[in-house]
Each structure stands twice: as structure tokens, then as C-alpha cells.
Design a protein around this motif. Structure first.
Motif, PDB file in Angstrom:
ATOM      1  N   ASN A 137      -6.994  -3.212  -2.407  1.00 49.49           N
ATOM      2  CA  ASN A 137      -6.431  -2.272  -1.424  1.00 49.49           C
ATOM      3  C   ASN A 137      -6.609  -2.813  -0.003  1.00 49.49           C
ATOM      4  O   ASN A 137      -7.490  -2.397   0.752  1.00 49.49           O
ATOM      5  CB  ASN A 137      -7.078  -0.891  -1.570  1.00 49.49           C
ATOM      6  CG  ASN A 137      -6.753  -0.254  -2.915  1.00 49.49           C
ATOM      7  OD1 ASN A 137      -6.516  -0.943  -3.904  1.00 49.49           O
ATOM      8  ND2 ASN A 137      -6.733   1.063  -2.965  1.00 49.49           N
ATOM      9  N   ALA A 138      -5.736  -3.732   0.370  1.00 49.48           N
ATOM     10  CA  ALA A 138      -5.941  -4.521   1.589  1.00 49.48           C
ATOM     11  C   ALA A 138      -5.763  -3.729   2.884  1.00 49.48           C
ATOM     12  O   ALA A 138      -6.463  -3.964   3.861  1.00 49.48           O
ATOM     13  CB  ALA A 138      -5.014  -5.733   1.585  1.00 49.48           C
ATOM     14  N   PHE A 139      -4.817  -2.775   2.905  1.00 45.90           N
ATOM     15  CA  PHE A 139      -4.578  -2.056   4.174  1.00 45.90           C
ATOM     16  C   PHE A 139      -5.799  -1.238   4.565  1.00 45.90           C
ATOM     17  O   PHE A 139      -6.182  -1.183   5.723  1.00 45.90           O
ATOM     18  CB  PHE A 139      -3.336  -1.172   4.086  1.00 45.90           C
ATOM     19  CG  PHE A 139      -2.088  -1.960   4.317  1.00 45.90           C
ATOM     20  CD1 PHE A 139      -1.842  -2.567   5.548  1.00 45.90           C
ATOM     21  CD2 PHE A 139      -1.166  -2.150   3.298  1.00 45.90           C
ATOM     22  CE1 PHE A 139      -0.705  -3.322   5.765  1.00 45.90           C
ATOM     23  CE2 PHE A 139      -0.022  -2.913   3.507  1.00 45.90           C
ATOM     24  CZ  PHE A 139       0.210  -3.500   4.741  1.00 45.90           C
TER      25      PHE A 139
ATOM     26  N   CYS B  59      -4.866   4.031   0.976  1.00 47.18           N
ATOM     27  CA  CYS B  59      -4.049   4.006   2.192  1.00 47.18           C
ATOM     28  C   CYS B  59      -2.574   3.702   1.890  1.00 47.18           C
ATOM     29  O   CYS B  59      -2.254   3.066   0.887  1.00 47.18           O
ATOM     30  CB  CYS B  59      -4.602   2.925   3.125  1.00 47.18           C
ATOM     31  SG  CYS B  59      -3.711   2.775   4.683  1.00 47.18           S
ATOM     32  N   HIS B  60      -1.708   4.149   2.778  1.00 43.47           N
ATOM     33  CA  HIS B  60      -0.295   3.777   2.753  1.00 43.47           C
ATOM     34  C   HIS B  60      -0.197   2.257   2.638  1.00 43.47           C
ATOM     35  O   HIS B  60      -0.861   1.527   3.375  1.00 43.47           O
ATOM     36  CB  HIS B  60       0.358   4.243   4.059  1.00 43.47           C
ATOM     37  CG  HIS B  60       1.833   3.992   4.122  1.00 43.47           C
ATOM     38  ND1 HIS B  60       2.730   4.659   3.337  1.00 43.47           N
ATOM     39  CD2 HIS B  60       2.571   3.147   4.891  1.00 43.47           C
ATOM     40  CE1 HIS B  60       3.962   4.251   3.617  1.00 43.47           C
ATOM     41  NE2 HIS B  60       3.889   3.315   4.556  1.00 43.47           N
ATOM     42  N   GLY B  61       0.593   1.772   1.706  1.00 37.95           N
ATOM     43  CA  GLY B  61       0.785   0.327   1.575  1.00 37.95           C
ATOM     44  C   GLY B  61      -0.109  -0.348   0.551  1.00 37.95           C
ATOM     45  O   GLY B  61       0.148  -1.485   0.149  1.00 37.95           O
ATOM     46  N   ASP B  62      -1.170   0.348   0.093  1.00 39.62           N
ATOM     47  CA  ASP B  62      -2.089  -0.320  -0.828  1.00 39.62           C
ATOM     48  C   ASP B  62      -1.502  -0.546  -2.235  1.00 39.62           C
ATOM     49  O   ASP B  62      -2.020  -1.347  -3.002  1.00 39.62           O
ATOM     50  CB  ASP B  62      -3.415   0.442  -0.921  1.00 39.62           C
ATOM     51  CG  ASP B  62      -4.342   0.132   0.252  1.00 39.62           C
ATOM     52  OD1 ASP B  62      -4.100  -0.887   0.934  1.00 39.62           O
ATOM     53  OD2 ASP B  62      -5.287   0.900   0.496  1.00 39.62           O
ATOM     54  N   ASP B  63      -0.418   0.154  -2.559  1.00 36.03           N
ATOM     55  CA  ASP B  63       0.227  -0.033  -3.872  1.00 36.03           C
ATOM     56  C   ASP B  63       0.917  -1.396  -3.977  1.00 36.03           C
ATOM     57  O   ASP B  63       1.053  -1.968  -5.056  1.00 36.03           O
ATOM     58  CB  ASP B  63       1.240   1.079  -4.128  1.00 36.03           C
ATOM     59  CG  ASP B  63       2.156   1.345  -2.936  1.00 36.03           C
ATOM     60  OD1 ASP B  63       1.754   1.051  -1.791  1.00 36.03           O
ATOM     61  OD2 ASP B  63       3.276   1.843  -3.129  1.00 36.03           O
ATOM     62  N   ILE B  64       1.356  -1.924  -2.830  1.00 36.14           N
ATOM     63  CA  ILE B  64       2.074  -3.207  -2.782  1.00 36.14           C
ATOM     64  C   ILE B  64       1.324  -4.312  -3.517  1.00 36.14           C
ATOM     65  O   ILE B  64       1.907  -5.146  -4.188  1.00 36.14           O
ATOM     66  CB  ILE B  64       2.174  -3.679  -1.301  1.00 36.14           C
ATOM     67  CG1 ILE B  64       3.149  -2.808  -0.541  1.00 36.14           C
ATOM     68  CG2 ILE B  64       2.574  -5.135  -1.198  1.00 36.14           C
ATOM     69  CD1 ILE B  64       4.551  -3.164  -0.761  1.00 36.14           C
ATOM     70  N   PHE B  65      -0.023  -4.304  -3.379  1.00 40.48           N
ATOM     71  CA  PHE B  65      -0.822  -5.469  -3.787  1.00 40.48           C
ATOM     72  C   PHE B  65      -1.042  -5.541  -5.299  1.00 40.48           C
ATOM     73  O   PHE B  65      -1.703  -6.447  -5.791  1.00 40.48           O
ATOM     74  CB  PHE B  65      -2.151  -5.482  -3.024  1.00 40.48           C
ATOM     75  CG  PHE B  65      -1.923  -5.425  -1.530  1.00 40.48           C
ATOM     76  CD1 PHE B  65      -1.359  -6.514  -0.878  1.00 40.48           C
ATOM     77  CD2 PHE B  65      -2.206  -4.282  -0.794  1.00 40.48           C
ATOM     78  CE1 PHE B  65      -1.106  -6.468   0.492  1.00 40.48           C
ATOM     79  CE2 PHE B  65      -1.955  -4.230   0.570  1.00 40.48           C
ATOM     80  CZ  PHE B  65      -1.400  -5.323   1.218  1.00 40.48           C
ATOM     81  N   TYR B  66      -0.477  -4.544  -6.023  1.00 45.52           N
ATOM     82  CA  TYR B  66      -0.545  -4.555  -7.490  1.00 45.52           C
ATOM     83  C   TYR B  66       0.797  -4.985  -8.085  1.00 45.52           C
ATOM     84  O   TYR B  66       0.910  -5.226  -9.281  1.00 45.52           O
ATOM     85  CB  TYR B  66      -0.930  -3.169  -8.013  1.00 45.52           C
ATOM     86  CG  TYR B  66      -2.300  -2.761  -7.547  1.00 45.52           C
ATOM     87  CD1 TYR B  66      -3.429  -3.010  -8.332  1.00 45.52           C
ATOM     88  CD2 TYR B  66      -2.491  -2.172  -6.300  1.00 45.52           C
ATOM     89  CE1 TYR B  66      -4.697  -2.671  -7.888  1.00 45.52           C
ATOM     90  CE2 TYR B  66      -3.764  -1.832  -5.848  1.00 45.52           C
ATOM     91  CZ  TYR B  66      -4.848  -2.085  -6.641  1.00 45.52           C
ATOM     92  OH  TYR B  66      -6.111  -1.755  -6.199  1.00 45.52           O
TER      93      TYR B  66
END
Length: 542
Positions: A429-431, A443-450
Motif C-alpha cells: 500500500n504505497a500511497f 488509502c486512495h490509490g493503494d489498489d493499483i499496486f496489486y
């Protein structure tokens, strides 16, 4: 370079390269493919035109520059400092990347499901760079993946209401439509099935996907849609017409629309960007409208939409395809960034812009008090309470609009509508890490990294991170393959059945350390509070 990495599309031949997915298996990359003519000079602000043919073999082994904008510079960062921001890219940017396992030879090949991704970035930033959007996870599945650039900021969303000038707004969305037309004509060459295309996007990309679902321009161009953390009904999913402000900040003395357009088209892109930047200062508060973003256009042949999104949803008059919506359990961590939690100052900026209140009126004060009371109880808003402020931002900026869309579509969509909530917290969860937010929440955007491999994230083999990546990829590609994210013979990986939402129960999938399908999301009471507020305001809320 081996000869079989040449693919022939309508415009000419492309030389691709071999790559490897997360398991070390090979796939092919074709990068920087032009899907439209460069939107330069007289084409600035106007709808895209089909690309020109070329002779010889064009090198498609290097990724494209982003569309001209402020970009986060993620290169050479010490781990998880907030990225530097720099002006980058080019106005000649209408390119896409295609990733596949096979090229089409003689019709003996099976055609694969196609997944077309639209990146986020609030309509003013973002790109398809592999720094964030590496295809290595998705390409473990037998799909064809497409990512596209589209024009950003005022270059992509300036609107002039005179249809004869062909600059009525939404040029960035029209770029996306043009990319989808390119896919229809060419994707078969990459063994992609033009009759099975899923569009998916995150944040502003999800808002874009939603507009494409609602648009009459896109009929037949796609067959399923996934919207991650954004819908056209979110306050920031709409831009305000900033023509007058751009004219002022660019010191244009013209008054007649045609002359204004000429003036703006003749400026250098850097000078134009400087003029555009002066307009960002007006954005404040979780309910703010985008400075440059999608708009409802005046009637014209290239219009993406000419009616209010909510009216289109409620009428059922849109592309009837299976839909998937979702959100992270604390989107609004994004809104707590920096010292912005001084809620006292920001009470004035709390409400969604569409409530159209005079900020000095008694009604406005009363409503603000009611909201503060609901979230903070008897406590005075305490800037230290980032969690509550994060909830407030989540609800106003994201959840209210997302649930509005989901509930509307459940009533009027003839195909299944799926809803997920992501509560998964891992090192990916980078953001959340960038924002140095310590409490619980995704956080918003943390789904991207999966779904995409970012160069600044790492995971260990056989870890929860790896299992979670495989789950996300399975759900997304199952949906793309056959409109059902959890088919009955589902692998051990999924172990659950995800029911579509209905009017009675919203049946959402909680994507956490396990996958759990449940009836009503925990945020529902907060969403209901906003529905009541909206009714009081009597804001066109069916």
C-alpha cells in the motif's frame, strides 16, 4: 531481435520486444503505438483524428512520453519520500502500449479477452509509465492488455461552447474513445478479441470509464467496465468551464470565441501551462469541483455526453454492460496530506460544490454544524483526529458519488453490477506510506499496486502480498473473460462467491486478507447520512 516480433496494424508495421511476467514467463510488448494524429497547432483542444500510415518498421520497444503536465518523479527516490513534481511530457502524446502473448497468423489462434486501462491523476497528471503501471502481474493471465495516454489539464478539457469551433470540451475523453476505436480495428493482430473488451480505470481513470459507459459515442466499443474509486457523480468528476479564467491568465485581449481559440492555439505549450497553473489555486476542500475535467457538452456530433450523468444513470439510457465498482476503506487519507487537517478553517470548504450554498448564509452554517456533529460528536473538531477527517473526506469526495452511481445502476442496468470494498493492508500500500499515515485504513490509490507492478514496491514470494496480487488479478481477469469475477469452479485462491448488488442488498466483496462477500458495507450509515443531507438540500437527488 527475432523477426516474429513484428506486428502489422492498419497504419504499418511495429517492432516489439520480449518481456517476462512475475513468474518469469514470456510475453510481448509493443510500446508507443500512435492511435491518433498529434493534437498540435489547429488540433489543440479539438477531437482526435485517426493516425497516419507510415512506411517501414516502426520501433515499438520504448515507452511514450506522458502528455504534457506536472508529473510525479518517482525515479531514484529514497524509499517512500513524497515524490518530486516536475513539468514533463509532450503535446504529441496520443500513444498506447499493447502487451500480448501471441501475434495473429492465419486465424488458427484463439482470440483473448482484451483489457484496456485508463490511468488516474485528477485529469491533470498521470501517465502509463512502467514506473507505476508494469504489466507483469496481469500478463500471468491469457489476456491482451492495452494502456493509453490521453490529453490532460486544459489541453484535454478546455471547453468553448460554440460547436462550430469544434472545441466543446472533453478532448481527453475523446482521445480515449479514439483509442477504443483503434482497438476495435487492430487488436485482432495481437490475438485480442474485439468483441470482448473490458475497460477499467482507477480514480480519474474510473471517472473516465464511467463517462464512456454513459456516452452514446462508445456503443459497441467495449463490453464490460470496472471503476476503481471514482464515478462521474463524484464532485471532482466534473470540471468547471474555466475559459474566462484561462483567457485572463494568458493575457488574451480577444473577446470573440474564434479569435480566443486562435490565440490559445498559438501559445507555446509552456506558456499555456503557466496560464493554466494560475487556475489551480481555487481548488479547496473535499467537495471541490475539478479545475479542468469532464463537462456536459453543448449538443454537437463529437459530444461525449450532453446530459447530466445522474439523469443518464436513472434513465437506463447508457451502454448496458456488466459493471464493477469499488473503493478503498479510507479513500480520504489522501485529503489529510500535509497540514490540511485544520478543519476549523475548512468548514467553509466542506460541502460538495453542487450544494450551491452562499457560504455566509445561516443555512450553510447550520448544515456545517450538523456535519461536524455527525462525525465528531460533541468533540470540537480536533486537527489531531486525522482519522475522522479522513472519513469525512472519503465520504464527500468519493463514497457519496460512488454509492449514488451504484444504487442508480442497480435499478436501471440489465446486466450484473458488482461492488467491492478493499480493506487489505500490506507493504504494497504505497500511497499510504508516501503520506506517512500511521492509523488503520487503505488509502486512495493503494489498489493499483496489486494489479500493476510498480518499480517502487516489493513483495516476498509466498507472502500475503503475493497471494493478494494473484487474487486481484484473478477477480479482474475472470470478470473480463466472462463477466463473472468468481465463477462457480473458482480456484482455491478465491474460495467465495461474489453476488451482484441488488436493490435490496448491496452484496459487496470485502477484499481483505481473505475475500468475504457480505450484505451491506460498513460505510452505509455514513452514506445514508449524506443522502439525507442531500434530500434536505433538495439537490436533484432522485
Amino acid at each position: 531481435m527475432s523477426h516474429h516480433l513484428v506486428c502489422t496494424v492498419e497504419q504499418g508495421q511495429l517492432l516489439g520486444k520480449m518481456d517476462r511476467d512475475m513468474d518469469g514467463n514470456p510475453f510481448m510488448s509493443f510500446l508507443s503505438i500512435p492511435y491518433a494524429k498529434p493534437p498540435l497547432y489547429q488540433r489543440r483542444f479539438r477531437p482526435p483524428r485517426p493516425p497516419k500510415k507510415w512506411h517501414g518498421i516502426q520501433d515499438a520497444t520504448k515507452g511514450p512520453k506522458p502528455c504534457f503536465s506536472l508529473q510525479m518523479d518517482m525515479t531514484g527516490r529514497a524509499s517512500f519520500q513524497f515524490p518530486r513534481i516536475k513539468l514533463a511530457g509532450s503535446e504529441n502524446c496520443l500513444f498506447l502500449n499493447v502487451f500480448t502473448h501471441k501475434l495473429y497468423k492465419h486465424g488458427s489462434e484463439n482470440l483473448r479477452p482484451v483489457m484496456v486501462f485508463i490511468h488516474g491523476g485528477a485529469f491533470i497528471t498521470g501517465s502509463i509509465s512502467r514506473t507505476t503501471f508494469g504489466p507483469e502481474y496481469l500478463m500471468t493471465e491469457d489476456i491482451v492488455l492495452v494502456l493509453m495516454n490521453y490529453r490532460l489539464g486544459a489541453l484535454g478539457f478546455l471547453s468553448i461552447d460554440d460547436p462550430s469551433l469544434e472545441a466543446t470540451g472533453n478532448a481527453g475523453l475523446k482521445d480515449q474513445v479514439q483509442a477504443l476505436k483503434w482497438v476495435q480495428k487492430n487488436i485482432k493482430q495481437f490475438c485480442g478479441d474485439p468483441s470482448n473488451v473490458t475497460i477499467f480505470g482507477q480514480s480519474a481513470g474510473a471517472v473516465s470509464v464511467h463517462y464512456l459507459v454513459l456516452s452514446p459515442l462508445t456503443k459497441g466499443l467495449f463490453h464490460k467496465a470496472i471503476m476503481q474509486s471514482g464515478t462521474a457523480t463524484c464532485p471532482w468528476g466534473r470540471g468547471k468551464n474555466d475559459l474566462a479564467e484561462i483567457v485572463r491568465s494568458s493575457h488574451c485581449k480577444e473577446t470573440e470565441s474564434a479569435k480566443v481559440l486562435e490565440f490559445l492555439q498559438s501559445m507555446t505549450v509552456r506558456r499555456f501551462f503557466k496560464a493554466q497553473s494560475k487556475n489551480y489555486r481555487s481548488v479547496r476542500g473535499p467537495g471541490a469541483q475539478a479545475v479542468f475535467g469532464p463537462c456536459v457538452e453543448v449538443e454537437n456530433p463529437s459530444a461525449v455526453i450532453t446530459e447530466e450523468p445522474l439523469e443518464l444513470i436513472n434513465s437506463g439510457n447508457y451502454n448496458q454492460v456488466p459493471l464493477m465498482f469499488g473503493y478503498t476503506d479510507l479513500e480520504g487519507i489522501l485529503g489529510t496530506w500535509g497540514s490540511r487537517c485544520t478543519i476549523k478553517k475548512r468548514l467553509r470548504d466542506l460541502l460538495p460544490y453542487s450544494f450551491k450554498y452562499d457560504k455566509n448564509s445561516d443555512e450553510f452554517r447550520e448544515l456545517s454544524q450538523k456535519i461536524v456533529q455527525f462525525y465528531y460528536g460533541k468533540n470540537k473538531p480536533n486537527p489531531g483526529k486525522r482519522e475522522i477527517f479522513a472519513q469525512l473526506c472519503s465520504d464527500i469526495t468519493f463514497l457519496r458519488g460512488i454509492f449514488q452511481a451504484v444504487k442508480g445502476h442497480v435499478k436501471t442496468c440489465e446486466k450484473p453490477v458488482y461492488l467491492y470494498r478493499m480493506s487489505l493492508e500490506t507493504n504494497l500500500n504505497a500511497f499510504k506510506k508516501f503520506l506517512k499515515y500511521k492509523s488503520k485504513g487503505v488509502c486512495h490509490g493503494d489498489d493499483i499496486f496489486y494489479i500493476f507492478k510498480a518499480r517502487y514496491t516489493k513483495y516476498k514470494p509466498k507472502s500475503l502480498e503475493e497471494t493478494s496480487i494473484r487474487r486481484f488479478v484473478k477477480l479482474w481477469t475472470n470478470f473480463a473473460r466472462n463477466s463473472n469475477p468468481t465463477p462457480m469452479n473458482s480456484e482455491n485462491l478465491l474460495k467465495t462467491y461474489w453476488y451482484p448488488a441488488t436493490e435490496k442488498y448491496l452484496h459487496f466483496l470485502d477484499i481483505g486478507t481473505e475475500l468475504i462477500c457480505d450484505i451491506d458495507p460498513p460505510e452505509l450509515d455514513r452514506v445514508t447520512f449524506w443522502e439525507q443531507i442531500s434530500q434536505e438540500v433538495n439537490e436533484n437527488y432522485n
